[in-house]
Design a protein around this motif. Structure first.
Motif, PDB file in Angstrom:
ATOM      1  N   ALA A 273       0.834  -1.201   0.000  1.00 21.51           N
ATOM      2  CA  ALA A 273       0.000   0.000   0.000  1.00 21.51           C
ATOM      3  C   ALA A 273       0.869   1.251   0.000  1.00 21.51           C
ATOM      4  CB  ALA A 273      -0.926  -0.005   1.219  1.00 21.51           C
ATOM      5  N   GLU A 274       1.953   1.208   0.759  1.00 21.18           N
ATOM      6  CA  GLU A 274       2.886   2.350   0.765  1.00 21.18           C
ATOM      7  C   GLU A 274       3.517   2.542  -0.610  1.00 21.18           C
ATOM      8  OE1 GLU A 274       6.937   3.859   3.111  1.00 21.18           O
ATOM      9  OE2 GLU A 274       6.014   1.933   3.628  1.00 21.18           O
ATOM     10  N   ALA A 275       3.870   1.427  -1.251  1.00 15.64           N
ATOM     11  CA  ALA A 275       4.443   1.511  -2.601  1.00 15.64           C
ATOM     12  C   ALA A 275       3.452   2.133  -3.569  1.00 15.64           C
ATOM     13  CB  ALA A 275       4.859   0.117  -3.076  1.00 15.64           C
ATOM     14  N   LEU A 276       2.193   1.736  -3.493  1.00 15.42           N
ATOM     15  CA  LEU A 276       1.169   2.281  -4.387  1.00 15.42           C
ATOM     16  C   LEU A 276       0.983   3.777  -4.152  1.00 15.42           C
ATOM     17  CD1 LEU A 276      -1.387  -0.646  -4.200  1.00 15.42           C
ATOM     18  CD2 LEU A 276      -0.087   0.034  -6.230  1.00 15.42           C
ATOM     19  N   ARG A 277       1.017   4.196  -2.902  1.00 17.33           N
ATOM     20  CA  ARG A 277       0.873   5.631  -2.609  1.00 17.33           C
ATOM     21  C   ARG A 277       2.012   6.449  -3.185  1.00 17.33           C
ATOM     22  NH1 ARG A 277      -0.862   3.502   2.387  1.00 17.33           N
ATOM     23  NH2 ARG A 277       1.198   3.824   3.319  1.00 17.33           N
ATOM     24  N   SER A 278       3.144   5.801  -3.418  1.00 12.75           N
ATOM     25  CA  SER A 278       4.307   6.527  -3.935  1.00 12.75           C
ATOM     26  C   SER A 278       4.289   6.698  -5.447  1.00 12.75           C
ATOM     27  CB  SER A 278       5.598   5.799  -3.534  1.00 12.75           C
ATOM     28  OG  SER A 278       5.819   4.636  -4.340  1.00 12.75           O
ATOM     29  N   LEU A 279       3.390   5.985  -6.152  1.00 11.27           N
ATOM     30  CA  LEU A 279       3.393   6.033  -7.613  1.00 11.27           C
ATOM     31  C   LEU A 279       2.852   7.366  -8.117  1.00 11.27           C
ATOM     32  CD1 LEU A 279       2.181   2.428  -8.526  1.00 11.27           C
ATOM     33  CD2 LEU A 279       4.505   3.257  -8.096  1.00 11.27           C
ATOM     34  N   ARG A 280       3.390   7.803  -9.244  1.00  6.66           N
ATOM     35  CA  ARG A 280       2.982   9.084  -9.822  1.00  6.66           C
ATOM     36  C   ARG A 280       1.704   8.975 -10.633  1.00  6.66           C
ATOM     37  NH1 ARG A 280       8.101  11.917 -12.676  1.00  6.66           N
ATOM     38  NH2 ARG A 280       6.552  13.582 -12.794  1.00  6.66           N
ATOM     39  N   ALA A 281       1.458   7.800 -11.225  1.00  2.90           N
ATOM     40  CA  ALA A 281       0.312   7.664 -12.122  1.00  2.90           C
ATOM     41  C   ALA A 281      -0.089   6.198 -12.222  1.00  2.90           C
ATOM     42  CB  ALA A 281       0.654   8.209 -13.504  1.00  2.90           C
ATOM     43  N   ILE A 282      -1.404   5.938 -12.151  1.00  2.00           N
ATOM     44  CA  ILE A 282      -1.925   4.573 -12.247  1.00  2.00           C
ATOM     45  C   ILE A 282      -3.147   4.595 -13.166  1.00  2.00           C
ATOM     46  CG2 ILE A 282      -2.882   2.606 -11.003  1.00  2.00           C
ATOM     47  CD1 ILE A 282      -1.506   3.681  -8.476  1.00  2.00           C
ATOM     48  N   TRP A 283      -3.045   3.924 -14.309  1.00  2.00           N
ATOM     49  CA  TRP A 283      -4.147   3.818 -15.268  1.00  2.00           C
ATOM     50  C   TRP A 283      -4.757   2.423 -15.147  1.00  2.00           C
ATOM     51  CZ3 TRP A 283      -5.786   6.973 -19.623  1.00  2.00           C
ATOM     52  CH2 TRP A 283      -6.652   6.323 -20.505  1.00  2.00           C
ATOM     53  N   ILE A 284      -6.069   2.366 -14.971  1.00  2.00           N
ATOM     54  CA  ILE A 284      -6.799   1.095 -14.870  1.00  2.00           C
ATOM     55  C   ILE A 284      -7.994   1.158 -15.809  1.00  2.00           C
ATOM     56  CG2 ILE A 284      -7.924  -0.551 -13.315  1.00  2.00           C
ATOM     57  CD1 ILE A 284      -6.832   1.270 -10.999  1.00  2.00           C
ATOM     58  N   ASP A 285      -8.120   0.185 -16.706  1.00  2.00           N
ATOM     59  CA  ASP A 285      -9.345   0.111 -17.495  1.00  2.00           C
ATOM     60  C   ASP A 285      -9.646  -1.330 -17.878  1.00  2.00           C
ATOM     61  OD1 ASP A 285      -7.830  -0.523 -19.759  1.00  2.00           O
ATOM     62  OD2 ASP A 285      -8.144   1.386 -20.762  1.00  2.00           O
ATOM     63  N   ALA A 286     -10.870  -1.551 -18.321  1.00  2.00           N
ATOM     64  CA  ALA A 286     -11.313  -2.865 -18.792  1.00  2.00           C
ATOM     65  C   ALA A 286     -12.637  -2.692 -19.503  1.00  2.00           C
ATOM     66  CB  ALA A 286     -11.473  -3.853 -17.623  1.00  2.00           C
ATOM     67  N   GLY A 287     -12.926  -3.610 -20.418  1.00  2.00           N
ATOM     68  CA  GLY A 287     -14.221  -3.605 -21.076  1.00  2.00           C
ATOM     69  C   GLY A 287     -15.301  -4.088 -20.131  1.00  2.00           C
ATOM     70  N   ASN A 288     -16.468  -3.458 -20.196  1.00  2.00           N
ATOM     71  CA  ASN A 288     -17.539  -3.824 -19.265  1.00  2.00           C
ATOM     72  C   ASN A 288     -18.224  -5.143 -19.626  1.00  2.00           C
ATOM     73  OD1 ASN A 288     -18.991  -3.036 -21.504  1.00  2.00           O
ATOM     74  ND2 ASN A 288     -19.982  -1.279 -20.530  1.00  2.00           N
ATOM     75  N   LYS A 289     -17.777  -5.775 -20.711  1.00  2.00           N
ATOM     76  CA  LYS A 289     -18.294  -7.095 -21.094  1.00  2.00           C
ATOM     77  C   LYS A 289     -17.151  -8.113 -21.191  1.00  2.00           C
ATOM     78  CE  LYS A 289     -21.955  -4.906 -23.858  1.00  2.00           C
ATOM     79  NZ  LYS A 289     -21.440  -3.518 -23.688  1.00  2.00           N
ATOM     80  N   ASP A 290     -16.095  -7.887 -20.436  1.00  2.00           N
ATOM     81  CA  ASP A 290     -14.932  -8.781 -20.469  1.00  2.00           C
ATOM     82  C   ASP A 290     -15.368 -10.225 -20.174  1.00  2.00           C
ATOM     83  OD1 ASP A 290     -11.632  -8.430 -20.080  1.00  2.00           O
ATOM     84  OD2 ASP A 290     -12.498 -10.224 -19.191  1.00  2.00           O
ATOM     85  N   GLU A 291     -14.998 -11.138 -21.071  1.00  2.00           N
ATOM     86  CA  GLU A 291     -15.444 -12.522 -20.957  1.00  2.00           C
ATOM     87  C   GLU A 291     -14.880 -13.221 -19.724  1.00  2.00           C
ATOM     88  OE1 GLU A 291     -14.828 -11.715 -25.440  1.00  2.00           O
ATOM     89  OE2 GLU A 291     -14.065 -11.020 -23.505  1.00  2.00           O
ATOM     90  N   TYR A 292     -13.776 -12.717 -19.203  1.00  3.63           N
ATOM     91  CA  TYR A 292     -13.132 -13.329 -18.045  1.00  3.63           C
ATOM     92  C   TYR A 292     -13.416 -12.549 -16.761  1.00  3.63           C
ATOM     93  CZ  TYR A 292     -10.853 -15.381 -22.055  1.00  3.63           C
ATOM     94  OH  TYR A 292     -10.629 -15.999 -23.256  1.00  3.63           O
ATOM     95  N   TYR A 293     -14.359 -11.633 -16.847  1.00  2.25           N
ATOM     96  CA  TYR A 293     -14.807 -10.840 -15.697  1.00  2.25           C
ATOM     97  C   TYR A 293     -13.695  -9.984 -15.094  1.00  2.25           C
ATOM     98  CZ  TYR A 293     -18.613 -14.105 -16.302  1.00  2.25           C
ATOM     99  OH  TYR A 293     -19.622 -14.863 -16.855  1.00  2.25           O
ATOM    100  N   LEU A 294     -12.760  -9.592 -15.951  1.00  2.00           N
ATOM    101  CA  LEU A 294     -11.662  -8.775 -15.454  1.00  2.00           C
ATOM    102  C   LEU A 294     -12.068  -7.316 -15.279  1.00  2.00           C
ATOM    103  CD1 LEU A 294      -8.791 -10.512 -17.421  1.00  2.00           C
ATOM    104  CD2 LEU A 294      -9.318 -10.696 -14.985  1.00  2.00           C
ATOM    105  N   ASP A 295     -13.277  -6.969 -15.730  1.00  2.00           N
ATOM    106  CA  ASP A 295     -13.814  -5.658 -15.376  1.00  2.00           C
ATOM    107  C   ASP A 295     -14.059  -5.575 -13.873  1.00  2.00           C
ATOM    108  OD1 ASP A 295     -15.680  -7.683 -16.031  1.00  2.00           O
ATOM    109  OD2 ASP A 295     -17.292  -6.255 -16.390  1.00  2.00           O
ATOM    110  N   PHE A 296     -14.465  -6.684 -13.271  1.00  2.00           N
ATOM    111  CA  PHE A 296     -14.620  -6.706 -11.824  1.00  2.00           C
ATOM    112  C   PHE A 296     -13.254  -6.611 -11.137  1.00  2.00           C
ATOM    113  CE2 PHE A 296     -18.601  -8.910 -13.114  1.00  2.00           C
ATOM    114  CZ  PHE A 296     -19.494  -7.991 -12.573  1.00  2.00           C
ATOM    115  N   GLY A 297     -12.253  -7.250 -11.744  1.00  2.00           N
ATOM    116  CA  GLY A 297     -10.907  -7.133 -11.209  1.00  2.00           C
ATOM    117  C   GLY A 297     -10.404  -5.703 -11.250  1.00  2.00           C
TER     118      GLY A 297
END
Length: 344
Positions: A273-297
């Motif tokens: 968690a400390e490492a994540l707070r130190s990051l300058r930028a975090i991009w997260i995306d996924a398709g809302n119909k991902d067949e492997y449910y990685l949108d929930f991930g």
């Protein structure tokens, strides 16, 4: 759109790294690894300028030879990268397309007694090798990881493990929330193993390597599970433990070893968690119909970032209209966003 390569505005190089780390790996896979390195427009003209570096890691089954695969009506990833930096709309960056191939189809870029030390290869060998040969800004605030699916998984976990090296990431439908994403597939794949190979991975592997892969139902699905198990649940002697039994019931002693590598759960540990707070930028995306449910991930990882205290202005999170495939148009959006936050 014409289905032919275009002349790049930047330049691609195809170096080969002779890896000491991967020499003598358990599977006998090559220790000489091809790379694809993109140098943006202006790199050759302004010899005094240094650049941020974005490392791109492939999805399961990807390797150095697949980056330029061309599908109808769509441009391959490297051409999209070149078009992004040729536009002049974002600060330029060097982009390194990495290779973590194993005879099982991938390594998750983790250290494993079953496949080899691919995490060490990436962090302790490839990064300094690139810094020594190209005009990089050789510090963590100007170094990022990006990828889709398994590549997105690598982009999520590696900065948590090595915040000294990586200060930003982009994950597209990255493997996360294993209890939802992986679990949804394991029952179906347990059935394939039962019906086609009497439940025996030894039988599957013996047959797989004696014929053309992909000529029988379930080839890639079963090999993918084995590749993940070789990364997450291999014993010290190299024995690979599969996380389900012959009724597709998860084996807690093995499944818990998988969960220990889930980015969503990793993010809850204080050091990560400390490492994540130190990051300058975090991009997260996924398709809302991902067949492997990685949108929930993606949603769960975003929520874990919020719980860890990562500021909102460092996160770009989006569920877009789409599935797991045909989302390469998302890659330059993320790379441009990262470049703006790491550029000079």
């Amino acid at each position: 759109m014409l289905p032919y390569p275009t002349e790049p505005a930047g330049r691609f190089e195809h170096p080969v790294i002779d890896s000491v780390t991967l020499r003598g790996n358990p599977l006998g896979d090559p220790h000489r690894r091809p790379l694809l390195v993109y140098l943006p427009p202006g790199y050759d003209e302004d010899r005094g300028r240094r650049y941020p570096v974005i490392y791109v890691t492939p999805g399961y089954g990807g390797h150095a030879g697949t980056w330029f695969n061309r599908t109808p009506f769509r441009r391959p990833h490297p051409e999209l990268v070149d078009a992004l930096y040729a536009s002049g709309e974002v600060p330029p960056a060097i982009v390194v397309f990495a290779d973590g191939w194993t005879r099982y189809g991938g390594s998750q870029f983790l250290n494993s007694p079953a496949t080899g030390d691919y995490h060490s290869y990436l962090c302790d060998e490839l990064v300094p090798w690139i810094d020594a040969r190209y005009r990089t800004l050789a510090d963590r605030d100007h170094r990022a990881l990006a990828g889709k699916s398994t590549g997105g998984y690598v982009a999520m976990i590696t900065p948590m493990l090595r915040p000294d090296l990586f200060g930003a990431l982009a994950t597209h439908a990255g493997d996360a929330l294993f209890d939802v994403g992986y679990r949804s597939e394991l029952t179906r794949r347990a059935r394939l193993l039962r019906d086609l190979y009497d439940g025996s991975y030894d039988r599957f592997l013996k047959e797989f390597h004696t014929r053309v892969p992909g000529t029988k139902q379930g080839d890639f699905e079963l090999m993918e599970v084995y590749a993940y198990a070789s990364a997450y649940s291999a014993d010290e002697d190299g024995t690979v433990r599969i996380p389900f039994d012959d009724t597709a019931t998860l084996l807690p002693e093995v499944w818990n070893r998988w969960l220990a590598w889930d980015p969503v759960l990793l993010a809850t540990r204080p050091a990560h968690a400390e490492a994540l707070r130190s990051l300058r930028a975090i991009w997260i995306d996924a398709g809302n119909k991902d067949e492997y449910y990685l949108d929930f991930g993606a949603t769960a990882f975003h929520r874990a970032l919020k719980s860890a205290g990562v500021p909102d202005d460092r996160i770009n999170y989006e569920l877009f209209d789409g599935t797991h495939g045909a989302i390469e148009y998302r890659y330059p959006l993320a790379l441009g966003w990262l470049s703006e936050r790491m550029g000079v």
